[in-house]
Write a protein that holds these residues in place. Structure first.
Motif, PDB file in Angstrom:
ATOM      1  N   PHE A 266       0.665  -1.149   0.399  1.00 42.42           N
ATOM      2  CA  PHE A 266      -0.102  -0.204   0.036  1.00 42.42           C
ATOM      3  C   PHE A 266       0.891   1.310  -0.116  1.00 42.42           C
ATOM      4  CE2 PHE A 266      -2.225   3.509   1.972  1.00 42.42           C
ATOM      5  CZ  PHE A 266      -3.371   4.061   1.761  1.00 42.42           C
ATOM      6  N   ALA A 270       0.476   4.239  -2.574  1.00 46.28           N
ATOM      7  CA  ALA A 270       0.312   5.673  -2.288  1.00 46.28           C
ATOM      8  C   ALA A 270       0.874   6.393  -2.363  1.00 46.28           C
ATOM      9  CB  ALA A 270      -0.067   5.498  -0.589  1.00 46.28           C
ATOM     10  N   SER A 278      -5.046   6.964  -3.378  1.00 52.45           N
ATOM     11  CA  SER A 278      -5.462   5.687  -2.367  1.00 52.45           C
ATOM     12  C   SER A 278      -6.915   5.749  -2.200  1.00 52.45           C
ATOM     13  CB  SER A 278      -4.013   5.932  -0.865  1.00 52.45           C
ATOM     14  OG  SER A 278      -3.270   6.481  -1.232  1.00 52.45           O
ATOM     15  N   LEU A 282      -9.214   2.768  -2.106  1.00 46.05           N
ATOM     16  CA  LEU A 282     -10.322   2.255  -1.150  1.00 46.05           C
ATOM     17  C   LEU A 282     -12.069   2.634  -1.457  1.00 46.05           C
ATOM     18  CD1 LEU A 282      -9.046   4.415   1.385  1.00 46.05           C
ATOM     19  CD2 LEU A 282      -8.421   2.720   1.911  1.00 46.05           C
ATOM     20  N   ALA A 320      -8.333  -3.582   5.693  1.00 42.73           N
ATOM     21  CA  ALA A 320      -8.406  -2.780   7.257  1.00 42.73           C
ATOM     22  C   ALA A 320      -7.178  -2.695   8.419  1.00 42.73           C
ATOM     23  CB  ALA A 320      -9.911  -2.411   7.755  1.00 42.73           C
ATOM     24  N   ILE A 323      -4.201  -1.462   5.593  1.00 43.90           N
ATOM     25  CA  ILE A 323      -3.762  -0.205   5.512  1.00 43.90           C
ATOM     26  C   ILE A 323      -3.968   0.503   7.323  1.00 43.90           C
ATOM     27  CG2 ILE A 323      -4.878   2.120   5.007  1.00 43.90           C
ATOM     28  CD1 ILE A 323      -5.957   0.403   2.408  1.00 43.90           C
ATOM     29  N   GLY A 324      -4.828  -0.095   7.951  1.00 45.53           N
ATOM     30  CA  GLY A 324      -4.043   0.647   9.177  1.00 45.53           C
ATOM     31  C   GLY A 324      -3.079   1.040   9.517  1.00 45.53           C
ATOM     32  N   THR A 327      -0.273   2.806   7.834  1.00 48.05           N
ATOM     33  CA  THR A 327      -0.377   4.221   7.649  1.00 48.05           C
ATOM     34  C   THR A 327      -0.198   4.611   8.874  1.00 48.05           C
ATOM     35  OG1 THR A 327      -2.714   3.717   8.100  1.00 48.05           O
ATOM     36  CG2 THR A 327      -2.662   5.023   5.811  1.00 48.05           C
ATOM     37  N   GLY A 328       0.471   3.950  10.089  1.00 56.26           N
ATOM     38  CA  GLY A 328       0.803   3.652  11.486  1.00 56.26           C
ATOM     39  C   GLY A 328      -0.691   3.787  13.063  1.00 56.26           C
ATOM     40  N   LEU A 329      -1.625   3.777  12.104  1.00 57.09           N
ATOM     41  CA  LEU A 329      -2.601   3.104  12.926  1.00 57.09           C
ATOM     42  C   LEU A 329      -2.749   2.503  13.857  1.00 57.09           C
ATOM     43  CD1 LEU A 329      -5.449   4.516  10.662  1.00 57.09           C
ATOM     44  CD2 LEU A 329      -5.252   5.780  12.315  1.00 57.09           C
TER      45      LEU A 329
END
Lengths: 367, 617
Positions: A266, A270, A278, A282, A320, A323-324, A327-329
């Motif tokens: 991803f 991105a 992106s 999604l 989820a 990508i989470g 992106t550092g989530l």
């Protein structure tokens, strides 16, 4: 089996084209991830991915021809085969980077844990297809699913593959919820989960714990375990609103991204296609998931509806979490981005799953 | 599901729009590395543009620890090829100093050829190890003029903090010319903006900034003369400095023992450093400017000029020497124990009579003597552009009060009059004294750089003569002193006949610097030769020539050489002889030629029957 014209008329082109679009995005990203400069030959990775997309497409269309309802019969045998393969991987598995995940079939490295996801969906749907007792499933009736889930989870954790184990659990949890659960059972299970958590920490490998710590504070060890998160965020952020352009991403080309053709694909995408790309990605996933849940709601037999939910759950949770993570989530766990990440097993398994989804959609009119 | 998608979208917006700038910078910092390309240092030439110091490619071994798959194994192999065991320590040191990842660590500088070949041949077994070709300093004549040329070394941590233009591992002038002219010699390092991948491999050059080589420095030193001086001083400890009395140019500068500046460029090994530091002969000390010694009888030139200028002494003043005088209850000897009898100024200088100058000093008083010594440059820094110059000491009553909180005793003036006691001067100061007598009272700042050459060959910076001071000395005084100094070399009873040159009138004054304070009880010249060397006196000679149109002024000190006439005069003779071979004196007027035609003849006749001519103190 006689060819039924309805198969063509009611073929779900939305899912089909979304899947192919995502696979296309995947192919582009694999090209980017393996690109090393204008004068370097194309990486064999790209060719293999292209072959798998083709094979996956054939598999997807072929699966549509079969009546998914027959799968109920094969659910347990398929489950047993999957578990057997997971055991086999421990014995004759091919090991890379400290984990045994693949079985070498000569022309193909089979990743049984990808099949296990489908198997767990089938076996759970098979178990929960009966209407639950009044008030929902009780704790007692959760024992068999717990065992069915526990075996592959334990085997997958042994590889070790925390990501797949997590997905197996999340799929099961989703199906249990959707199939109707007794309020008390839910409370008990929730409590049990809370109690298991500290115990889980205890069983985590040091590197896995390190990842959790790094997730909370990536700068604590920027060159060690926090490196992945930081480099991934840099790749995504430096892409900006419109991206750096195809093959112009420096983070990927210069190898700063870890696992860039699989878990962190991803970030590759991105970086080169920006926020715009992106969001398109999604939206494609959203279309797949919404179409899948729509099919689940409009299918008249409970088995088909639950199966659709289970298949959508695989896509949803993987997207989820992947990508989470990029992106550092979320903390870093090794989970592929469905249909996009490089890898034959995961690609073909996902396309089979999507073929099943189309199959359910076509046959909801067949009663 | 909608919540999850919204959350991810918000996060993407945050990263890709709000943090875009910052992340782009981070991405560039990841991939772009600046590689410095050090500029070749400027060359150093002698006054006739012959190279003394140049820059040649040298091979250094570097390691990027991050690029090595098995670091400990690589280190082990590297150490076996280099025959050293400090590689791991160097990496640890560099890391401690805050080495950024992928920044190479300098393992060893200036590899010799077999090591270069070994590393090159085993490149595949040494991942992360590379050979860097850097311009290295090379001193063409080894120890020649080492104290003046100085040396270079790796920039220190302290320098890095002060000088932002320098980077870890850069070369910097540490001593001598290399240090003083660092801004010219250094040049401007170039650089390359290189794109690297995650393991630090250099993929392509994005931008190249060419380096600017350092500018060359042309010295006032003459290579041939310097070599002659080094050779004349061979095997001796001491100093020699030759000046051009017409402008203060340093023609040659020798301090022995010397060191090999190449040792420092190679990243001085601790063993070499210890050897240099613990050497009792202090090879790192530049004796020309840092060695302070009693001037001995050379100080009688100061007595004479001061007395004549102050009027307390005339050409005809005569004193009687009976081999010593009694003063304050103690006997002060003349070096010639049988005495000189009644003696005038000219012969007192020529024969270096101590008793005569005890009287001159007494009549002047210490403060007038000190005043004139200072006027003639003694006890003052010359201002030469070298570090750590010493000023020496010219005592006065005020100085003693300040230093010892005591009044000046008249008896102390006697010691000062013959250049002993508290007096201490550097060889360079005495060379300036010779220069001032030669040119009539002008003290130039000694300069050893003629010009800095710009890269196109033009003059980037010239160094015109700098007059430190001009002292009015009457022509009569100068005549008296010069005549006497000429006879020191050429006249009957002169103490420096060994400095004489055919066809050229050399003027000189010998001196012997006592280093054992209580040696007054010893009778000089008797047991001197039997003494252990370290108690022997230092030998001085100051000289200039030709008498009529001086072209060179020299001070020479031979440590523990004994008497100036015996030890220092032959050295000065050799240097002068070479000088006049290189720079033949201008044609003389008939009158002067006639004058000189007589003198050397007389000198030669008298040389043989003056048995104790060199035994003065």
């Amino acid at each position: 089996m006689a060819f039924d014209r309805r198969l063509v008329i009611r073929f779900d082109w939305t899912i089909f084209w979304s899947v192919l679009a995502l696979a296309g995005v995947g192919l582009l990203s694999v090209v980017s991830a393996s690109y090393r400069g204008p004068h370097k030959p194309i990486d064999p990775l790209v060719v293999r991915q292209l072959i798998w997309i083709a094979a996956g497409t054939v598999a997807m269309v072929t699966v549509v021809l079969f009546d998914y309802r027959a799968l109920a019969t094969y659910a347990y045998p398929f489950y047993v085969i999957s578990v057997a393969l997971l055991v086999a991987v421990q014995v004759i598995g091919h090991s890379t980077g400290g984990s045994r995940r693949w079985i070498n079939l000569g022309f193909f490295h089979l990743e049984p844990s990808e099949l296990a996801k489908l198997a767990i969906v089938l076996v759970m749907v098979r178990y929960f297809r009966e209407e639950p007792p009044k008030g929902g499933w009780r704790l007692r009736q959760m024992i068999i699913p717990a065992v069915l889930l526990g075996i592959p989870v334990a085997l997958v954790l042994k590889q070790p593959d925390l990501g797949t184990a997590l997905i197996l659990v999340l799929i099961t949890v989703t199906l249990v919820f959707v199939s109707g659960l007794n309020a008390r059972t839910m409370a008990v299970l929730g409590l049990a989960a809370l109690c298991v958590m500290p115990l889980g920490w205890h069983y985590l490998k040091p590197y896995q714990r390190q990842r959790l710590v790094s997730f909370i504070n990536p700068q604590a060890d920027p060159l060690g375990s926090g490196y992945h998160i930081i480099q991934s965020e840099i790749a995504i952020g430096s892409g900006g609103p419109w991206g750096k352009g195809f093959l112009k991403g420096t983070q990927a080309r210069l190898n700063f991204l870890p696992e860039q053709s699989t878990d962190f694909i991803f970030a590759v995408f991105a970086e080169e296609f920006g926020l715009a790309g992106s969001l398109v990605l999604l939206i494609l996933y959203a279309i797949l998931i919404m179409r899948g849940t729509w099919i689940a709601r409009h299918t008249r037999d409970r088995f088909g509806a639950l199966l659709a939910i289970g298949l959508v759950a695989i896509v949803f949770w993987q997207v989820a979490i992947n990508i989470g993570m990029a992106t550092g989530l979320l903390p870093v766990v090794g989970i592929t981005l469905p249909l996009v990440s490089y890898g034959g097993s995961s690609l073909i398994a996902m396309m089979l799953a999507m073929g099943l989804l189309i199959s359910i959609n076509i046959r909801r009119y067949f009663f | 599901m909608v919540t999850v998608l919204a959350l991810v979208s918000v996060r993407l917006y945050y990263l890709q729009v709000m943090q875009h700038q910052e992340m782009t910078e981070l991405a560039d910092r990841n991939r772009i590395r600046l590689l410095r390309v050090p500029a070749p240092r400027g060359l150093v030439f002698d006054r006739r543009h012959r190279p003394l110091v140049d820059t040649q490619p040298t091979f250094d071994a570097e390691i990027v620890p991050e690029d090595s798959t098995n670091l400990s194994e690589t280190i082990e192999r590297l150490e076996s090829y280099l025959g050293e065991d400090h590689v791991a320590d160097k990496i640890a040191d560099a890391d401690e100093e805050g080495r950024p990842p992928y920044e190479p660590v300098l393992v060893e500088e200036r590899l010799d050829w077999p090591k270069v070949v070994a590393l090159e041949a085993h490149q595949l077994d040494l991942p992360g190890v590379s050979l860097e070709i850097t311009p290295g300093r090379h001193y063409l004549y080894g120890k020649l003029a080492a104290h003046l040329l100085g040396y270079v070394g790796e920039v220190s941590r302290e320098d890095l903090i002060k000088q932002t233009a320098y980077h870890m591992g850069d070369e910097i002038g540490k001593f001598g010319l290399e240090r003083g002219w660092e801004p010219f010699l250094r040049g401007q390092a170039g650089g390359e903006e290189v794109e690297v991948d995650a393991v630090g491999r250099r993929l392509r050059v994005l931008k190249e900034i060419p380096d600017t080589p350092g500018e060359s420095v042309v010295l006032t030193i003459d290579l041939d003369l310097q070599q002659a001086a080094e050779q004349a001083m061979e095997g001796k400890n001491g100093a020699l400095v030759a000046l051009d009395p017409n402008n203060g140019d340093v023609l040659a500068m020798v301090s022995h023992p010397a060191f090999d500046p190449d040792v420092f460029g190679a990243g001085v090994k601790s063993a070499d450093w210890r050897t240099l530091m613990s050497d009792p002969n202090h090879p790192l000390q530049n004796r020309v400017i840092q060695g302070t010694y009693p001037p001995g009888s050379t100080f009688k030139i100061v007595d004479s000029i001061a007395g004549l200028q102050e009027g307390s002494l005339t050409e005809d003043t005569a004193y009687s020497c009976a081999g010593g005088i009694w003063f304050g209850g103690r006997e002060y000897h003349c070096w010639r124990k049988q005495g000189h009898g009644t003696i005038g100024l000219h012969n007192a200088i020529v024969r270096s009579c101590d008793v005569y100058f005890y009287d001159v000093g007494q009549h002047l008083g210490i403060d007038k003597l000190a005043h004139w010594a200072n006027l003639l440059g003694l006890g003052l820094k010359t201002g030469i552009a070298l570090d750590n110059e010493k000023s020496g000491v010219i005592p006065s009553s005020a100085w003693k009060q300040k230093r010892y909180h005591e009044r000046w005793y008249p008896a102390e003036t006697l010691s000062v009059s013959i250049g002993q006691g508290y007096v201490a001067v550097t060889p360079l100061q005495l060379a300036q004294l010779a220069e001032m007598v030669a040119n009539g009272g002008t003290r130039y700042q000694p300069q050893f750089v003629k010009e800095v050459e710009s890269l196109d060959g033009g003059v980037a910076k010239a160094y015109p003569p700098v007059v430190e001071q001009h002292v009015d000395i009457s022509p009569e005084t100068l005549q008296i002193v010069r005549d006497a100094m000429a006879d020191v070399v050429n006249g009957p009873g002169g103490t420096a006949h060994k400095a004489a040159l055919p066809g050229i009138t050399v003027c000189a004054k010998t001196g012997t610097a006592q280093i054992v304070g209580n040696k007054g009880s010893l009778v000089a010249g008797e047991d001197e030769d039997k003494m252990p060397e370290k108690y022997r006196d230092h030998a001085w000679l100051i000289a200039f020539a030709p008498k009529e149109h001086p072209q060179i002024a020299i001070a020479c000190l031979v440590e523990h050489g004994g008497h100036g006439g015996a030890a220092a005069a032959p050295v000065v003779h050799d240097v002068m002889q070479r000088f006049f071979q290189l720079y033949p004196p201008a044609p003389q007027t008939p009158e002067l030629t006639e004058d000189r035609a007589n003198r050397p003849a007389i000198a030669r006749v008298l040389e043989d029957d003056t048995a104790d001519e060199t035994a003065e103190r």
